[in-house]
Design an enzyme around this catalytic site. Structure first.
Site, mmCIF file in Angstrom:
data_model
loop_
_atom_site.group_PDB
_atom_site.id
_atom_site.type_symbol
_atom_site.label_atom_id
_atom_site.label_comp_id
_atom_site.label_asym_id
_atom_site.label_seq_id
_atom_site.Cartn_x
_atom_site.Cartn_y
_atom_site.Cartn_z
ATOM 1 N N SER A 550 -12.512 25.368 5.593
ATOM 2 C CA SER A 550 -12.756 25.783 6.912
ATOM 3 C C SER A 550 -13.747 24.967 7.567
ATOM 4 C CB SER A 550 -13.205 27.264 6.809
ATOM 5 O OG SER A 550 -13.016 27.749 8.335
ATOM 6 N N ASP A 636 -2.354 30.235 10.100
ATOM 7 C CA ASP A 636 -3.544 30.361 10.192
ATOM 8 C C ASP A 636 -4.102 30.428 11.838
ATOM 9 O OD1 ASP A 636 -6.355 29.968 10.106
ATOM 10 O OD2 ASP A 636 -6.460 28.626 8.393
ATOM 11 N N HIS A 670 -5.440 32.241 7.239
ATOM 12 C CA HIS A 670 -6.526 31.532 6.948
ATOM 13 C C HIS A 670 -6.805 31.574 5.483
ATOM 14 C CE1 HIS A 670 -9.876 29.252 8.106
ATOM 15 N NE2 HIS A 670 -10.735 29.960 7.612
#
Length: 702
Positions: A550, A636, A670
């Site tokens: 991320s 995501d 995600h």
């Protein structure tokens, strides 16, 4: 082998008189057959390129699976007249949510066994997930009486949930269905349920009230946040005294409160928002007097704790409220948890999370006393304590070498009772491993902590090493045990964590020095940590692999451009590698709120220019790169798949060395794939890649 070569469809991005030609922005069209074909071609190429270590991945998966107690239970947690717990079953991907009636001694949990007398299964997530490639639970909340359960599910990975209500007395689902909600749900009594909706940019911006037994179309909009930098949340306090609506940005908070007993009453603002002021209120009763306990940064960046009478008509400015814990340059206060008879404070000092307790039995606020633990590097925190009048509090404890423990802390005498320790099937001896902290000197002379974990018996000298980093949002990468990590350590790898600026390990200033126009400190800190590992003789560039996900994936992309020669491999999980393009699109999920983290390049040319100097996608050059594995998910919402897809396409065009791989989960969000077995397989694949690239094991495909 030949890797896919993405076609170029150039467009020109123009801002502040600056132009950037983007050849691969076309990949943003998720519905384009050309996009899907490219992602599938990349998946096929990655599958072919990694065939040589698929056997190793299977071996690691088998190790993870064999070490995990697959049929297990959590320690029951008291709430009202019930003990609640989770149960996992061998062969099942998801947990069961269960409860048994609370009988006998009120604060001693029932003994865990495979057959719990009077067990009631509230939710079987395996049944809910049946027929879906992805499953995630977004809320699970029971009324105080224990009669109704509100829960929500996501079956695509886009983090938009459908909410249902279950009558736990009859086992029947009520006709109430609320679609497309955000995480969480908060009960007010037995008849009213509060929930959140998101806007088109996936910003939680509305609080709604639902009355049980009515149609969703009749729900009442309680609050809507107009400022695009702010998101909202809703919840009740432990004392069941107040409902809270929280509006917050990265830098500012504002609370609205209403009596929990009056769910249709209007909410009133506690302290009006002031830019840069963060605060969190908690309710306590000291003798016959009621107080707000406020954790706030009005007296300094590391926060202080103040108290002010609840009955005050005109609440004082937070700067003037009486202080019970002053601001400190060496201690970052993270929060207060209040109970009927005591308060707990969570804080950080010396890079370690800590706990302290203070009684609420005298006529004045007593000082806090720190809870003591024996290890140097550890993590301790409160572990779910819903009951206001409990004399004991659950504490979670773990370290890099200590499997997680759940403890009851008896406040009256300061003693602990061990309730459960994470089991490692097949045996585990923490004395076989060692964790230590070393310090790296950053470019500007700042000392950056690096945690290093290895087998104690490992011979000194250069070893394959994985260096992990994150460094954003004031998130702290605290010590924690990992069963999966044993598969690296037992093959002779060293695991290290770079606690770089932008995180919160060393206080608020640590965060401030790694954000906005100081963001490059995060990247240079990480490189300094890599240099320190090399200088200490722990590893060398041929055996060093970096990993981040991320915002940590942004870190990976930046160091790949800035110091590719220091790493044999870089693994970027759902990586935020095209930040400038994303942050220039206010319509995208999270963007406007992110301006307080990265700066606002949309309106500010200085921020635009600064971000353009480190944005990984825009700074790819013709140079030798390490081998790179990028992992992403098609659905995501937080970091769109297009960022790593574009990044890999451009790396392929420019890199003069290095194998670049892209793996896209086509039915995930995600957090990657869902289901514990699928997650273990994904971890095993990533670890196999790491072991090969660090030369901990030979690449049989070579």
């Amino acid at each position: 082998m030949e890797f896919p070569k993405a076609p170029k469809h150039p467009i020109t991005r123009s801002f502040h008189g600056r132009e950037f030609v983007d050849d691969y922005e076309w990949l943003r069209d998720k519905n384009s057959p050309e996009t899907i074909a490219y992602l599938e071609a990349e998946n096929a190429a990655t599958e072919h390129a990694t065939q040589g270590f698929r056997g190793l991945a299977d071996e690691i998966y088998g190790e993870i699976k064999s070490r995990v107690k697959e049929t297990d239970m959590s320690v029951p947690q008291r709430a009202g007249d019930w003990w609640y717990y989770g149960r996992t079953i061998e062969g099942k991907n998801y947990a069961l949510s269960c409860r048994v009636p609370a009988t006998g001694e009120p604060w001693t949990p029932p003994e865990v066994s495979e057959e719990m007398a009077g067990e009631q299964v509230l939710l079987d997530a395996n049944e809910l997930a049946e027929g879906h490639d992805f499953f995630s639970l977004g809320a699970s909340s029971v009324t105080t009486s224990g009669r109704l359960l509100a829960y929500s599910v996501d079956t695509t990975g886009d983090e938009r949930f459908d909410l249902r209500i279950k009558d736990l007395e009859t086992g029947e689902l009520l006709p109430d269905v609320i679609e497309g909600v955000f995480y969480g749900a908060a009960w007010a009594g037995e008849d009213h349920l509060f929930y959140i909706r998101v806007d088109e940019a996936w910003r939680p911006y509305q609080v709604w009230r639902h009355k049980v037994g009515t149609a969703a179309a009749d729900d009442v909009l309680v609050y809507e946040e107009q400022d695009e930098k702010f998101g909202v949340g809703v919840g009740a306090d432990r004392a069941e005294r107040f409902l809270y609506i929280i509006a917050s940005s990265s830098l500012t908070t504002e609370y609205r409160v209403a009596p929990l007993a009056e769910p249709t009453a209007p909410f009133e603002v506690l302290w009006p928002r002031t830019e840069g002021v963060e605060y969190h209120p908690d309710y306590v009763k000291l003798g016959e007097d009621e107080y707000w306990i406020i954790t706030h940064n009005r007296r300094g960046p590391n926060f202080a704790v103040s108290a002010t009478p609840l009955a005050t008509e005109d609440l004082p400015d937070l700067r003037d409220a009486p202080v019970i814990v002053p601001h400190s340059d060496t201690m970052r206060i993270e929060g207060i948890d209040t109970y009927r008879d005591f308060m707990f404070m969570s804080y950080r000092r010396g890079g370690i999370s800590r706990l302290a307790v203070a009684p609420l039995t005298g006529g004045d606020f007593a000082p806090f006393t720190e809870l003591e633990f024996s290890e140097e590097l550890y993590t301790a925190g409160l572990a779910g304590n819903p009951e206001w009048d409990a004399p004991v509090v659950r504490v979670g404890y773990t370290s890099y070498t200590q499997p997680s423990q759940l403890l009851d802390y008896h406040v009256a005498d300061g003693t602990f009772t061990l309730l459960k320790e994470q089991e490692v099937e097949g045996g585990y001896n923490p004395d076989d491993y060692v964790a230590e902290r070393i310090w790296a000197k950053a470019e500007d002379g700042v000392e950056v902590p690096v945690s290093v974990v290895r087998r104690k018996a490992q011979a000194p000298g250069v070893a394959p090493t994985l260096l992990y980093g994150y460094g954003s949002y004031e998130a702290s990468m605290d010590p924690g045990f990992s069963i999966a990590r044993l598969s690296l350590l037992d093959r002779g790898m060293v695991w290290a964590c770079a606690h770089v600026r932008g995180g919160g390990e060393m206080g608020r200033s640590w965060y401030d020095q790694g954000k906005m126009l100081h963001k490059k400190n995060t990247f240079t800190d990480f490189i300094a940590c890599a240099d320190t590992l090399i200088e200490h003789g722990i590893t060398d560039p041929e055996h060093l692999v970096a990993e981040g996900g991320s915002a940590g994936g942004l870190l990976m992309g930046a160091v790949a451009n800035m110091a590719p020669e220091k790493f044999a491999g870089i693994q970027a999980i759902v990586p935020f590698v095209d930040p400038l393009t994303s942050i220039l699109k206010p319509e995208l999920p999270l963007t406007v709120g992110e301006w307080e983290e990265w700066g606002d390049p949309y309106h500010d040319p200085e921020v635009y220019d600064y971000m353009s100097t480190y944005a990984p996608y825009e700074n790819i050059t013709a140079q030798d790169y390490p081998d790179i594995l990028a992992v992403t998910s098609l659905n995501d919402t937080r970091v769109l798949y297009v960022e790593p897809a574009k990044w890999v396409a451009k790396l392929r065009e420019y890199a003069t060395g290095g194998e670049i791989l892209l793996k896209t989960e086509m039915s995930a969000g995600h957090g990657g794939v869902s289901g514990r077995y699928a997650k273990w397989k994904q971890t095993a694949f990533e670890y196999a890649w790491t072991l090969v690239k660090s030369k901990a094991v030979p690449d049989v495909g070579e």
